[in-house]
Design an enzyme around this catalytic site. Structure first.
Site, short mmCIF file in Angstrom:
data_model
loop_
_atom_site.label_atom_id
_atom_site.label_comp_id
_atom_site.label_asym_id
_atom_site.label_seq_id
_atom_site.Cartn_x
_atom_site.Cartn_y
_atom_site.Cartn_z
CG ASP A 25 0.80 -0.78 -0.21
OD1 ASP A 25 1.02 -1.60 -1.11
OD2 ASP A 25 0.31 -1.09 0.90
CD GLU B 163 -2.01 -2.09 4.18
OE1 GLU B 163 -2.76 -3.11 4.33
OE2 GLU B 163 -1.00 -2.10 3.48
CG ASP C 116 -2.95 -0.43 -3.97
OD1 ASP C 116 -2.96 -0.14 -2.77
OD2 ASP C 116 -2.31 -1.39 -4.44
CG HIS D 133 0.08 -7.06 5.00
ND1 HIS D 133 -0.31 -7.06 3.68
CD2 HIS D 133 0.49 -8.33 5.29
CE1 HIS D 133 -0.16 -8.28 3.19
NE2 HIS D 133 0.34 -9.06 4.13
CG ASP E 273 3.41 -2.86 2.43
OD1 ASP E 273 4.31 -3.44 3.08
OD2 ASP E 273 2.25 -3.29 2.38
#
Length: 266
Positions: free
Chosen positions: A79, A81, A178, A236, A241
């Site tokens: 995941d 960011e 992603d 987030h 996550d």
């Protein structure tokens, strides 16, 4: 209770201990030993304790026997960011790169890869980005570039045995962004190749909808709610996550769901 019946109780536990749930073992030990006469208890009580203790009723054994086998040896939960703002900045750049290696038999986390990444096009994080992700400027300043992080991912994959052709693994993400948009888009912008193992994945939202019959509009929050799970950590945060994704996968697997690739071949 006679000596003979006491011994029978011990024999029952001796041969059937492997079938006892872990949380019931202390009660079983206490119940049997409390009803044994002194003579039997002296001779056999310690055997009960040793026998019960000798069985490793860890989560892995329980998990292996409680749900059908998956198609993959390992799930690689990922995941990202990325840099962001309102209105959105372009190009976006990955600033957190976490992967959890999930054992396909036990659905337990075996290894973690986690690095922060220095953005180069927009090196200064926006207040919106920090508020959303919890990532502050000091967490990305001086960190490796995306190219360097990708090299370390490859080293980690090799160390974990994930590059062995006989080992089946697949990435899992919460959505297609992603690996369909973010990573290939940034790699194209920087002129970097995308490793083949990033080109197939499982979209957890699709898997959840197949398993539960409803689409999780709010992503992890809806999936946790639908499965009566507590949300782990901070929304987030990439690594948090990933932990939520892993927990949701484990819960679905225990319900008998078999995960399949959802992405189309590149």
């Amino acid at each position: 209770v006679s000596d003979a019946s006491g011994c029978s109780m011990i024999a029952l536990l001796h041969t059937g201990a492997a079938k006892f749930p872990q949380n019931l073992l202390p009660r079983a030990r206490q119940a049997v030993c409390s009803h044994l006469p002194a003579g039997v208890l002296k001779g056999y009580g310690s055997i009960v304790s040793r026998k019960l203790a000798s069985h490793s009723f860890g989560a892995s054994m329980a998990a292996m026997s409680s749900f059908p086998p998956q198609r993959y040896h390992y799930f690689l939960v990922l995941d990202f960011e990325a840099t962001c703002d309102k209105p959105q900045i372009h190009p976006q750049e990955i600033i957190e790169f976490p992967i959890l290696k999930l054992n396909g038999r036990t659905m337990e986390i075996e290894s973690t890869f986690h690095m922060y990444v220095q953005p180069v096009v927009h090196p200064q994080l926006t207040p919106f980005c920090t508020e959303l992700t919890g990532i502050i400027q000091g967490m990305v300043d001086g960190q490796p570039s995306l190219q360097q992080v990708l090299e370390r991912v490859d080293e980690w994959m090799a160390k974990e045995g994930l590059l062995d052709p006989s080992v089946k693994s697949i990435f899992v993400t919460c959505g297609d962004w992603d690996l369909k948009v973010m990573l290939p888009g940034q790699c194209q912008y920087l002129g970097l190749p995308v490793a083949d193992y990033f080109k197939q994945w499982i979209n957890l939202k699709k898997a959840y909808s197949f398993a539960m019959g409803s689409w999780p509009k709010n992503g992890l929050l809806d999936m946790n709610k639908g499965l009566n799970l507590q949300h782990i950590g901070r929304p987030h945060s990439g690594i948090d996550d990933c932990k939520n994704i892993a927990n949701i996968m484990k819960t679905l697997a225990h319900r008998g769901f078999i995960f399949k690739q959802t992405s189309k071949p590149f």
